[in-house]
Design a protein around this motif. Sequence first.
Motif, PDB file in Angstrom:
ATOM      1  N   PHE A 159      -3.030 -26.179  11.384  1.00  0.00           N
ATOM      2  CA  PHE A 159      -2.001 -25.165  11.609  1.00  0.00           C
ATOM      3  C   PHE A 159      -2.168 -24.099  10.540  1.00  0.00           C
ATOM      4  CE2 PHE A 159       2.147 -23.281  10.765  1.00  0.00           C
ATOM      5  CZ  PHE A 159       2.524 -22.866  12.036  1.00  0.00           C
ATOM      6  N   ASP A 160      -2.448 -22.875  10.945  1.00  0.00           N
ATOM      7  CA  ASP A 160      -2.643 -21.749  10.035  1.00  0.00           C
ATOM      8  C   ASP A 160      -1.283 -21.145   9.710  1.00  0.00           C
ATOM      9  OD1 ASP A 160      -3.267 -19.369   8.737  1.00  0.00           O
ATOM     10  OD2 ASP A 160      -4.836 -18.795  10.164  1.00  0.00           O
ATOM     11  N   ALA A 161      -0.811 -21.364   8.476  1.00  0.00           N
ATOM     12  CA  ALA A 161       0.489 -20.850   8.042  1.00  0.00           C
ATOM     13  C   ALA A 161       0.403 -19.424   7.518  1.00  0.00           C
ATOM     14  CB  ALA A 161       1.073 -21.770   6.970  1.00  0.00           C
ATOM     15  N   GLY A 162      -0.797 -18.842   7.519  1.00  0.00           N
ATOM     16  CA  GLY A 162      -0.957 -17.471   7.032  1.00  0.00           C
ATOM     17  C   GLY A 162      -0.917 -17.406   5.518  1.00  0.00           C
ATOM     18  N   ASP A 163      -0.404 -16.293   5.000  1.00  0.00           N
ATOM     19  CA  ASP A 163      -0.328 -16.078   3.549  1.00  0.00           C
ATOM     20  C   ASP A 163       0.929 -16.762   3.024  1.00  0.00           C
ATOM     21  OD1 ASP A 163      -2.618 -14.559   3.738  1.00  0.00           O
ATOM     22  OD2 ASP A 163      -1.540 -12.671   3.910  1.00  0.00           O
ATOM     23  N   ALA A 164       0.818 -18.061   2.745  1.00  0.00           N
ATOM     24  CA  ALA A 164       2.000 -18.866   2.415  1.00  0.00           C
ATOM     25  C   ALA A 164       1.928 -19.527   1.045  1.00  0.00           C
ATOM     26  CB  ALA A 164       2.190 -19.921   3.497  1.00  0.00           C
ATOM     27  N   GLY A 165       0.957 -19.145   0.217  1.00  0.00           N
ATOM     28  CA  GLY A 165       0.842 -19.791  -1.087  1.00  0.00           C
ATOM     29  C   GLY A 165       0.665 -21.291  -0.926  1.00  0.00           C
ATOM     30  N   HIS A 166       1.330 -22.059  -1.767  1.00  0.00           N
ATOM     31  CA  HIS A 166       1.225 -23.525  -1.725  1.00  0.00           C
ATOM     32  C   HIS A 166       2.370 -24.155  -0.910  1.00  0.00           C
ATOM     33  CE1 HIS A 166      -0.511 -27.292  -2.934  1.00  0.00           C
ATOM     34  NE2 HIS A 166       0.541 -27.667  -3.637  1.00  0.00           N
ATOM     35  N   ILE A 167       3.125 -23.308  -0.231  1.00  0.00           N
ATOM     36  CA  ILE A 167       4.279 -23.728   0.573  1.00  0.00           C
ATOM     37  C   ILE A 167       5.212 -24.598  -0.274  1.00  0.00           C
ATOM     38  CG2 ILE A 167       5.098 -24.669   2.780  1.00  0.00           C
ATOM     39  CD1 ILE A 167       2.443 -23.998   4.021  1.00  0.00           C
ATOM     40  N   GLU A 168       5.677 -23.997  -1.363  1.00  0.00           N
ATOM     41  CA  GLU A 168       6.635 -24.625  -2.252  1.00  0.00           C
ATOM     42  C   GLU A 168       7.599 -23.582  -2.758  1.00  0.00           C
ATOM     43  OE1 GLU A 168       4.824 -22.533  -3.866  1.00  0.00           O
ATOM     44  OE2 GLU A 168       4.233 -23.415  -5.754  1.00  0.00           O
ATOM     45  N   THR A 169       8.493 -23.977  -3.625  1.00  0.00           N
ATOM     46  CA  THR A 169       9.553 -23.090  -4.080  1.00  0.00           C
ATOM     47  C   THR A 169       9.000 -21.789  -4.667  1.00  0.00           C
ATOM     48  OG1 THR A 169      10.855 -25.064  -4.556  1.00  0.00           O
ATOM     49  CG2 THR A 169      11.659 -22.999  -5.467  1.00  0.00           C
ATOM     50  N   ALA A 170       7.972 -21.862  -5.495  1.00  0.00           N
ATOM     51  CA  ALA A 170       7.410 -20.658  -6.112  1.00  0.00           C
ATOM     52  C   ALA A 170       6.831 -19.689  -5.085  1.00  0.00           C
ATOM     53  CB  ALA A 170       6.337 -21.038  -7.135  1.00  0.00           C
ATOM     54  N   SER A 171       6.461 -20.198  -3.913  1.00  0.00           N
ATOM     55  CA  SER A 171       5.925 -19.348  -2.847  1.00  0.00           C
ATOM     56  C   SER A 171       7.019 -18.861  -1.902  1.00  0.00           C
ATOM     57  CB  SER A 171       4.882 -20.119  -2.028  1.00  0.00           C
ATOM     58  OG  SER A 171       3.849 -20.606  -2.842  1.00  0.00           O
ATOM     59  N   GLY A 172       8.268 -19.193  -2.212  1.00  0.00           N
ATOM     60  CA  GLY A 172       9.391 -18.726  -1.407  1.00  0.00           C
ATOM     61  C   GLY A 172       9.871 -19.705  -0.354  1.00  0.00           C
ATOM     62  N   TYR A 173       9.428 -20.949  -0.438  1.00  0.00           N
ATOM     63  CA  TYR A 173       9.841 -21.947   0.548  1.00  0.00           C
ATOM     64  C   TYR A 173      10.884 -22.860  -0.038  1.00  0.00           C
ATOM     65  CZ  TYR A 173       6.140 -20.258   3.437  1.00  0.00           C
ATOM     66  OH  TYR A 173       5.359 -19.443   4.202  1.00  0.00           O
ATOM     67  N   GLY A 174      12.085 -22.546   0.320  1.00  0.00           N
ATOM     68  CA  GLY A 174      13.267 -23.315   0.507  1.00  0.00           C
ATOM     69  C   GLY A 174      13.255 -23.673   1.980  1.00  0.00           C
ATOM     70  N   PRO A 175      14.025 -22.934   2.792  1.00  0.00           N
ATOM     71  CA  PRO A 175      13.985 -23.219   4.228  1.00  0.00           C
ATOM     72  C   PRO A 175      12.570 -22.997   4.770  1.00  0.00           C
ATOM     73  CG  PRO A 175      15.852 -21.815   3.700  1.00  0.00           C
ATOM     74  CD  PRO A 175      15.016 -21.904   2.454  1.00  0.00           C
ATOM     75  N   TRP A 176      12.177 -23.844   5.707  1.00  0.00           N
ATOM     76  CA  TRP A 176      10.848 -23.711   6.311  1.00  0.00           C
ATOM     77  C   TRP A 176      10.950 -24.092   7.790  1.00  0.00           C
ATOM     78  CZ3 TRP A 176       6.262 -27.519   5.943  1.00  0.00           C
ATOM     79  CH2 TRP A 176       5.103 -26.916   6.429  1.00  0.00           C
ATOM     80  N   PRO A 177      11.442 -23.171   8.628  1.00  0.00           N
ATOM     81  CA  PRO A 177      11.635 -23.459  10.052  1.00  0.00           C
ATOM     82  C   PRO A 177      10.341 -23.849  10.778  1.00  0.00           C
ATOM     83  CG  PRO A 177      12.780 -21.440   9.433  1.00  0.00           C
ATOM     84  CD  PRO A 177      11.945 -21.857   8.258  1.00  0.00           C
ATOM     85  N   ALA A 178       9.210 -23.236  10.421  1.00  0.00           N
ATOM     86  CA  ALA A 178       7.943 -23.593  11.081  1.00  0.00           C
ATOM     87  C   ALA A 178       7.599 -25.058  10.815  1.00  0.00           C
ATOM     88  CB  ALA A 178       6.809 -22.688  10.609  1.00  0.00           C
ATOM     89  N   GLY A 179       7.862 -25.539   9.603  1.00  0.00           N
ATOM     90  CA  GLY A 179       7.619 -26.942   9.275  1.00  0.00           C
ATOM     91  C   GLY A 179       8.524 -27.866  10.077  1.00  0.00           C
ATOM     92  N   GLU A 180       9.779 -27.471  10.253  1.00  0.00           N
ATOM     93  CA  GLU A 180      10.701 -28.280  11.044  1.00  0.00           C
ATOM     94  C   GLU A 180      10.232 -28.375  12.494  1.00  0.00           C
ATOM     95  OE1 GLU A 180      14.985 -27.640  10.187  1.00  0.00           O
ATOM     96  OE2 GLU A 180      14.214 -26.242   8.671  1.00  0.00           O
ATOM     97  N   ARG A 181       9.689 -27.278  13.027  1.00  0.00           N
ATOM     98  CA  ARG A 181       9.162 -27.316  14.396  1.00  0.00           C
ATOM     99  C   ARG A 181       7.954 -28.249  14.489  1.00  0.00           C
ATOM    100  NH1 ARG A 181      10.760 -21.940  13.958  1.00  0.00           N
ATOM    101  NH2 ARG A 181       8.677 -21.197  13.403  1.00  0.00           N
ATOM    102  N   LEU A 182       7.068 -28.194  13.495  1.00  0.00           N
ATOM    103  CA  LEU A 182       5.900 -29.092  13.496  1.00  0.00           C
ATOM    104  C   LEU A 182       6.333 -30.551  13.412  1.00  0.00           C
ATOM    105  CD1 LEU A 182       3.536 -27.074  11.132  1.00  0.00           C
ATOM    106  CD2 LEU A 182       3.269 -27.381  13.610  1.00  0.00           C
TER     107      LEU A 182
END
Length: 191
Positions: A159-182
Motif C-alpha cells: 500500500f503506497d501511503a505517499g509522502d507520509a514520513g514514518h507514519i508516526e506522531t512526528a510525521s503528523g499521524y495521530g488520526p490515520w483514517p487510511a490505516g483504519e480502512r486497511l
Amino acid sequence: MSRILLVPGRGRPKPEHWLRRWADANPHYRWAPYPPAPPFTLAERIAALHDAVTGGREVAMTEPAVLVAHSAGCLSVAAWAADQTGATALVRAALLVTPPYIDPRLPSEPDGHPDDGVYGPVPRARLPFRSILVASRTDPYTTFAQFEEYAADWGAELFDAGDAGHIETASGYGPWPAGERLLAILHKGPS
C-alpha cells in the motif's frame, strides 16, 4: 470476528500516535507486547507476541488474530512467523506499517546494543497469512524500493501511503483514517 493485537515499535507510542489512539478507542485491542520502557529485546518481543497470539499457558486461543505492527514491530512479526509455524494458523492477517530496513547481508549480533530491539538479518520468508505492507515514499529509515523488497519477500500486498514520513506522531499521524480502512479490510477477512 478476529482479535486485534497491536505490535509496537522500539519505543512507547506517544498519546497522539495512531497506534495509541486505536488502543484507547478500542479497549478490546491488546498490546503484544505492551509498549516498552525500556525497549524489549527481540526474544522478549517474540515471546510476548507468541503469548498474545496463543493465549499463553493459561488459555488456548481459537479466535484468529489480526496483527497491527508499526516500525520495528513489523520485524518482530516476521521473526515470530519464521519461528512459530504451528501458531501462525491463529493469525488471520497482518497490517505491517513502515518496517525499518535492515540489510539482509548483516551478520547476527547477539551482543548488540540492548536498545536496538532487533539484531541481525530480518527473516525474509513468505508470511503464512495475508498481509498488507504500508510504505511511505519519504520514510527516513526505508526507501520505497526497500519496502517493495520486504513486500515481495513476505508476500505482502503493498500500500503506497505517499509522502507520509514514518507514519508516526512526528510525521503528523495521530488520526490515520487510511490505516483504519486497511485494518477493516484485514479484519473482515477474505470475501
